[in-house]
Design a protein around this motif. Structure first.
Motif, PDB file in Angstrom:
ATOM      1  N   SER A  34       9.598   3.486   1.588  1.00 52.73           N
ATOM      2  CA  SER A  34       9.883   3.869   2.973  1.00 52.73           C
ATOM      3  C   SER A  34       8.963   4.978   3.465  1.00 52.73           C
ATOM      4  CB  SER A  34      11.341   4.310   3.109  1.00 52.73           C
ATOM      5  OG  SER A  34      11.603   5.448   2.314  1.00 52.73           O
ATOM      6  N   GLU A  35       8.433   5.789   2.554  1.00 53.33           N
ATOM      7  CA  GLU A  35       7.544   6.880   2.939  1.00 53.33           C
ATOM      8  C   GLU A  35       6.082   6.451   3.025  1.00 53.33           C
ATOM      9  OE1 GLU A  35       8.259   9.776  -0.037  1.00 53.33           O
ATOM     10  OE2 GLU A  35      10.163  10.473   0.826  1.00 53.33           O
ATOM     11  N   HIS A  36       5.795   5.229   2.639  1.00 52.23           N
ATOM     12  CA  HIS A  36       4.400   4.761   2.654  1.00 52.23           C
ATOM     13  C   HIS A  36       3.920   4.606   4.099  1.00 52.23           C
ATOM     14  CE1 HIS A  36       0.988   1.970   2.359  1.00 52.23           C
ATOM     15  NE2 HIS A  36       0.820   2.491   1.160  1.00 52.23           N
ATOM     16  N   LEU A  37       2.722   5.098   4.368  1.00 51.43           N
ATOM     17  CA  LEU A  37       2.134   5.022   5.698  1.00 51.43           C
ATOM     18  C   LEU A  37       0.920   4.102   5.671  1.00 51.43           C
ATOM     19  CD1 LEU A  37       2.262   8.789   6.700  1.00 51.43           C
ATOM     20  CD2 LEU A  37       3.821   6.976   7.424  1.00 51.43           C
ATOM     21  N   PRO A  38       0.607   3.448   6.781  1.00 45.79           N
ATOM     22  CA  PRO A  38      -0.599   2.600   6.821  1.00 45.79           C
ATOM     23  C   PRO A  38      -1.828   3.403   6.443  1.00 45.79           C
ATOM     24  CG  PRO A  38       0.745   2.273   8.783  1.00 45.79           C
ATOM     25  CD  PRO A  38       1.344   3.439   8.049  1.00 45.79           C
ATOM     26  N   GLY A  39      -2.632   2.864   5.561  1.00 45.90           N
ATOM     27  CA  GLY A  39      -3.821   3.559   5.090  1.00 45.90           C
ATOM     28  C   GLY A  39      -3.580   4.333   3.817  1.00 45.90           C
ATOM     29  N   GLY A  40      -2.342   4.725   3.529  1.00 49.77           N
ATOM     30  CA  GLY A  40      -2.047   5.475   2.316  1.00 49.77           C
ATOM     31  C   GLY A  40      -2.528   6.916   2.411  1.00 49.77           C
ATOM     32  N   ASP A  41      -2.299   7.646   1.363  1.00 51.28           N
ATOM     33  CA  ASP A  41      -2.663   9.068   1.333  1.00 51.28           C
ATOM     34  C   ASP A  41      -4.087   9.313   0.855  1.00 51.28           C
ATOM     35  OD1 ASP A  41      -0.088   9.697   2.169  1.00 51.28           O
ATOM     36  OD2 ASP A  41       0.658   9.766   0.095  1.00 51.28           O
ATOM     37  N   SER A  42      -4.729   8.280   0.308  1.00 50.57           N
ATOM     38  CA  SER A  42      -6.063   8.481  -0.265  1.00 50.57           C
ATOM     39  C   SER A  42      -7.114   7.591   0.385  1.00 50.57           C
ATOM     40  CB  SER A  42      -6.022   8.218  -1.776  1.00 50.57           C
ATOM     41  OG  SER A  42      -5.536   6.915  -2.031  1.00 50.57           O
ATOM     42  N   GLY A  43      -6.963   7.341   1.675  1.00 46.20           N
ATOM     43  CA  GLY A  43      -7.961   6.540   2.364  1.00 46.20           C
ATOM     44  C   GLY A  43      -7.404   5.224   2.846  1.00 46.20           C
ATOM     45  N   PRO A  44      -8.224   4.440   3.565  1.00 47.15           N
ATOM     46  CA  PRO A  44      -7.770   3.188   4.178  1.00 47.15           C
ATOM     47  C   PRO A  44      -7.682   2.042   3.176  1.00 47.15           C
ATOM     48  CG  PRO A  44     -10.086   3.560   4.656  1.00 47.15           C
ATOM     49  CD  PRO A  44      -9.620   4.766   3.895  1.00 47.15           C
ATOM     50  N   ARG A  45      -6.726   2.139   2.277  1.00 47.21           N
ATOM     51  CA  ARG A  45      -6.608   1.096   1.257  1.00 47.21           C
ATOM     52  C   ARG A  45      -5.659  -0.019   1.664  1.00 47.21           C
ATOM     53  NH1 ARG A  45      -6.316   4.329  -4.546  1.00 47.21           N
ATOM     54  NH2 ARG A  45      -8.343   5.341  -4.396  1.00 47.21           N
ATOM     55  N   THR A  46      -4.651   0.302   2.462  1.00 40.92           N
ATOM     56  CA  THR A  46      -3.640  -0.680   2.816  1.00 40.92           C
ATOM     57  C   THR A  46      -3.453  -0.726   4.314  1.00 40.92           C
ATOM     58  OG1 THR A  46      -1.873   0.956   2.593  1.00 40.92           O
ATOM     59  CG2 THR A  46      -2.416  -0.358   0.648  1.00 40.92           C
ATOM     60  N   LEU A  47      -3.032  -1.891   4.791  1.00 39.26           N
ATOM     61  CA  LEU A  47      -2.772  -2.088   6.212  1.00 39.26           C
ATOM     62  C   LEU A  47      -1.300  -2.405   6.437  1.00 39.26           C
ATOM     63  CD1 LEU A  47      -5.901  -4.130   7.352  1.00 39.26           C
ATOM     64  CD2 LEU A  47      -5.381  -1.743   7.794  1.00 39.26           C
ATOM     65  N   HIS A  48      -0.429  -1.771   5.680  1.00 42.50           N
ATOM     66  CA  HIS A  48       1.003  -1.934   5.887  1.00 42.50           C
ATOM     67  C   HIS A  48       1.684  -0.589   5.727  1.00 42.50           C
ATOM     68  CE1 HIS A  48       1.977  -1.506   1.590  1.00 42.50           C
ATOM     69  NE2 HIS A  48       0.917  -2.247   1.343  1.00 42.50           N
ATOM     70  N   PHE A  95      -0.114  -5.602   7.970  1.00 47.51           N
ATOM     71  CA  PHE A  95       0.581  -5.282   9.210  1.00 47.51           C
ATOM     72  C   PHE A  95       2.075  -5.569   9.103  1.00 47.51           C
ATOM     73  CE2 PHE A  95      -3.821  -6.237  10.437  1.00 47.51           C
ATOM     74  CZ  PHE A  95      -4.155  -5.014  11.003  1.00 47.51           C
ATOM     75  N   LEU A  96       2.669  -5.005   8.055  1.00 48.57           N
ATOM     76  CA  LEU A  96       4.112  -5.093   7.842  1.00 48.57           C
ATOM     77  C   LEU A  96       4.683  -3.683   7.795  1.00 48.57           C
ATOM     78  CD1 LEU A  96       4.240  -7.784   5.001  1.00 48.57           C
ATOM     79  CD2 LEU A  96       5.081  -8.100   7.333  1.00 48.57           C
ATOM     80  N   ASP A  97       5.890  -3.521   8.309  1.00 49.22           N
ATOM     81  CA  ASP A  97       6.563  -2.228   8.255  1.00 49.22           C
ATOM     82  C   ASP A  97       8.030  -2.459   8.610  1.00 49.22           C
ATOM     83  OD1 ASP A  97       7.451   0.353   8.322  1.00 49.22           O
ATOM     84  OD2 ASP A  97       5.900   1.095   9.684  1.00 49.22           O
ATOM     85  N   ARG A  98       8.905  -2.366   7.605  1.00 46.85           N
ATOM     86  CA  ARG A  98      10.323  -2.590   7.891  1.00 46.85           C
ATOM     87  C   ARG A  98      10.909  -1.453   8.709  1.00 46.85           C
ATOM     88  NH1 ARG A  98      13.310  -0.091   3.523  1.00 46.85           N
ATOM     89  NH2 ARG A  98      11.856   0.738   1.958  1.00 46.85           N
ATOM     90  N   GLY A  99      10.164  -0.348   8.846  1.00 47.51           N
ATOM     91  CA  GLY A  99      10.627   0.751   9.680  1.00 47.51           C
ATOM     92  C   GLY A  99      10.639   0.421  11.156  1.00 47.51           C
ATOM     93  N   VAL A 100       9.906  -0.615  11.581  1.00 49.46           N
ATOM     94  CA  VAL A 100       9.955  -1.012  12.993  1.00 49.46           C
ATOM     95  C   VAL A 100      11.189  -1.850  13.286  1.00 49.46           C
ATOM     96  CG1 VAL A 100       7.434  -0.967  13.122  1.00 49.46           C
ATOM     97  CG2 VAL A 100       8.612  -3.132  12.674  1.00 49.46           C
ATOM     98  N   LEU A 101      11.871  -2.316  12.250  1.00 51.83           N
ATOM     99  CA  LEU A 101      13.050  -3.164  12.425  1.00 51.83           C
ATOM    100  C   LEU A 101      14.330  -2.347  12.423  1.00 51.83           C
ATOM    101  CD1 LEU A 101      12.119  -6.093   9.982  1.00 51.83           C
ATOM    102  CD2 LEU A 101      11.758  -6.007  12.457  1.00 51.83           C
TER     103      LEU A 101
END
Length: 621
Positions: free
Chosen positions: A556-570, A591-597
């Motif tokens: 739930s705390e994961h953000l798009p791009g992650g903490d160490s650069g643009p590795r993920t797009l969710h 482009f997934l994020d259950r936080g928008v639901l």
């Protein structure tokens, strides 16, 4: 040319998604590669008609493409048994380097050393044997293909440079090579290749190090076309035989949408269009009438039928040639006026009472037909990793033939589905409140593209609207898989997401459907879940399930791009809560994020469904 021996079987859909042209098929005793279209028997390939898809393929590959075809196959089982090897998809043994499991001899195929032993009655037993193995006591041992290759991002694939690798780049020694194992794991760290002449040896693990293949240049080899391109400057990478990144299909797919049928004659023409589409002259109708092939059209005069054929042909040549989803969106959102056919039938049902303000329409697709065409493939990276892989001229997409093709392989599947359209006003208002979250996704998207050298960095960003639809689709997909009996990999998504400012917009809907080559996809198990008495409960349960994840609070705390650069797009999404099988997701779990639901444990006060779930309460049993 003598017929080639049969060595195995594949389903038509596998030739598009798993083992297409340029892919390696790992058989019980052989490793083979599916060859290019020049070696296909086009005369035995049955045409597959889908005008919208054909126009889209022409946009990628050129106007010379004349038809979509099913893979060559013998429909007469008895004839196929009596004449084996006369029809099928051509393959060639690849790689050429073989290894004997008894004496560890490693070398290319040569007559007298590695000989092909065919079994016409049992094709799965066809194999290469080591004819002069010094350690064999009973017969000739079957050899195995060397399981190391090299590839580059431009789609080239080549043999592993065994001789040069073991001698540190030198090629003047041609002693016998031996590939031995120091342990029992079979990992590259336990494998050592050694030259018996000069005693040079090297561990295979070095090939996968950061500096492993930098000393070698790509030769531009295209084994599926039996040729080499001009010098390639892309970086070589060592890969394993059968690695998941050795082949990615580039495909286009459409859902069959029948044209508007205003009268009975037009409906009869549509039902027999696979035959009538090739009628080029009015006189041909007279021949078909004498042969009894017109069916109910025989009740009409030749002139009437000819005018109906011309009208159908003109209708097919107009419309959204480059837009595959716009015609589907129009018919799915207007089911009351949608034409019905044997492969297309829609029925609108009541919306879930608890979500009437958010869901505008629920449509049951009781019959669907999906047609997919293979237009190329990539290696090392998926097509979505190279945006230009879908462009007419791409350095990353490998072609299916040496010359511009006149046909491409395709496959059709039939199924059923559920279409949900969201309320545009509610969605547009919600999107306006998602500025910070959308900026975070956009920054991750731009960083991801810059990391891969794709410009402009902001192009192709789908927006927060797409994130919501995509996340909602995955939540429902997982819940439907539990309820309907289909496996998760049997349910696919097709998203319709466009803002009011985009051409053809606004769109805000999702279609979850099954697609199977046999009757399994049309048994009604999925459509049944779209009925009002089931759908509301399933939506509530799906949203409640994604509120928590087994990997929380990390997920739930994961953000798009992650903490160490643009590795993920969710964002808040992982395999435990939101990811779907590769065959199901149209965007590769990006482009997934259950936080928008819904509100997660990390807090999502602006979640689209949160207020409505609170009013609904807990789901009933």
């Amino acid at each position: 040319m003598a017929p080639r021996p049969e060595v195995g079987e594949l389903r038509p859909s596998q030739l598009l998604y798993v083992f297409g042209i340029g892919a390696i098929v790992d058989l019980p005793n052989l490793s083979t590669m599916v060859m290019g279209l020049e070696e296909w028997d086009g005369a035995r390939a049955r045409p597959l008609r889908e005008d919208r898809l054909l126009e889209a393929v022409k946009g990628q590959l050129g106007e010379q493409v004349e038809r979509l075809v099913l893979p060559p196959m013998e429909e007469d089982a008895l004839k196929a048994a009596l004449e084996p090897g006369q029809v099928g998809v051509p393959v060639s043994s690849f790689p050429s380097f073989m290894r004997c499991p008894l004496c560890n001899h490693l070398g290319p195929r040569r007559r007298g050393i590695f000989d092909l032993k065919m079994d016409l009655m049992r094709p799965d037993r066809t194999r290469y044997v080591h004819s002069n193995c010094q350690k064999a006591q009973y017969g000739k041992p079957a050899v195995l293909p060397a399981r190391f290759l090299v590839a580059c991002e431009r789609g080239h694939l080549d043999e592993f440079p065994w001789v040069s690798f073991v001698h540190g780049g030198k090629k003047d020694c041609h002693g016998q090579l031996v590939l031995s194992e120091r342990g029992l794991s079979g990992d590259a760290t336990d494998l050592v290749v050694r030259c018996q002449a000069c005693d040079s040896k090297r561990a295979l693990a070095e090939a996968f190090s950061e500096e492993g293949m930098k000393a070698y240049s790509c030769r531009g080899r295209r084994p599926h076309l039996r040729d080499f391109e001009e010098e390639c400057t892309a970086e070589l990478r060592a890969i394993l035989l059968g690695a998941s990144n050795s082949w990615f299909p580039v495909t286009l797919s459409v859902l069959y949408v029948p044209p508007s049928l205003e009268d009975e004659l037009a409906r009869y023409v549509e039902e027999r269009w696979s035959t009538l589409s090739d009628v080029s002259d009015r006189a041909v109708l007279g021949f078909l009438r004498k042969q009894g092939q017109l069916g109910p059209l025989a009740a009409y005069g030749d002139e009437q039928v000819w005018r109906a054929i011309e009208a159908r042909r003109n209708e097919a040549g107009t419309g959204d040639a480059g837009d595959l989803k716009a015609p589907e969106w129009r018919v799915l959102t207007r089911p009351e006026s949608a034409p019905s056919a044997s492969d297309f039938r829609l029925r609108e049902v009541e919306r879930p009472a608890a979500f009437r303000k958010l869901i505008r329409k629920v449509v049951l697709a009781e019959r669907l037909r999906e047609v997919t065409a293979l237009t190329g493939f990539t290696r090392v990276g998926a097509p979505m990793d190279f945006e230009d892989a879908y462009a007419p001229k791409s350095e990353h997409r490998m072609p299916l033939s040496r010359q511009p093709p006149t046909f491409v392989p395709a496959a059709e599947v039939r199924g059923e589905g559920i279409f949900l359209e969201l309320e545009e006003e509610e969605l547009a208002a919600w999107c306006e409140r998602q500025g910070d979250r959308e900026k975070r996704f956009l920054a991750a998207h731009e960083g991801w593209r810059r990391q891969r050298g794709i410009e402009p960095a902001s192009a192709g960003f789908p927006g927060i609207r797409y994130v919501l639809l995509h996340s909602f689709s995955h939540a429902l997909m997982r819940q439907f898989a539990i309820e309907c009996g289909y496996t998760a990999a049997s349910i696919r998504e097709r998203l319709y997401s466009r803002g009011p400012e985009e051409e053809g917009g606004p769109m805000a809907g999702l279609l979850l459907y099954t697609a199977a080559a046999d009757s399994e996809g049309t048994l009604g198990g999925l459509v049944r879940l779209g009925r009002p008495e089931h759908l509301e409960r399933l939506i509530v349960q799906a949203l409640e399930d994604v509120r928590l994840c087994a990997s929380d609070p990390l997920c739930s705390e994961h953000l798009p791009g992650g903490d160490s650069g643009p590795r993920t797009l969710h964002g808040a999404a992982c395999h435990s809560c939101a990811f779907a099988p590769e065959t199901s997701c149209e965007r590769g779990n990006k482009f997934l994020d259950r936080g928008v639901l819904v509100d997660t444990v990390s807090g999502s006060p602006l979640a689209f469904f949160e207020g409505w779930l609170t009013r609904q309460g807990s789901p009933t049993s």
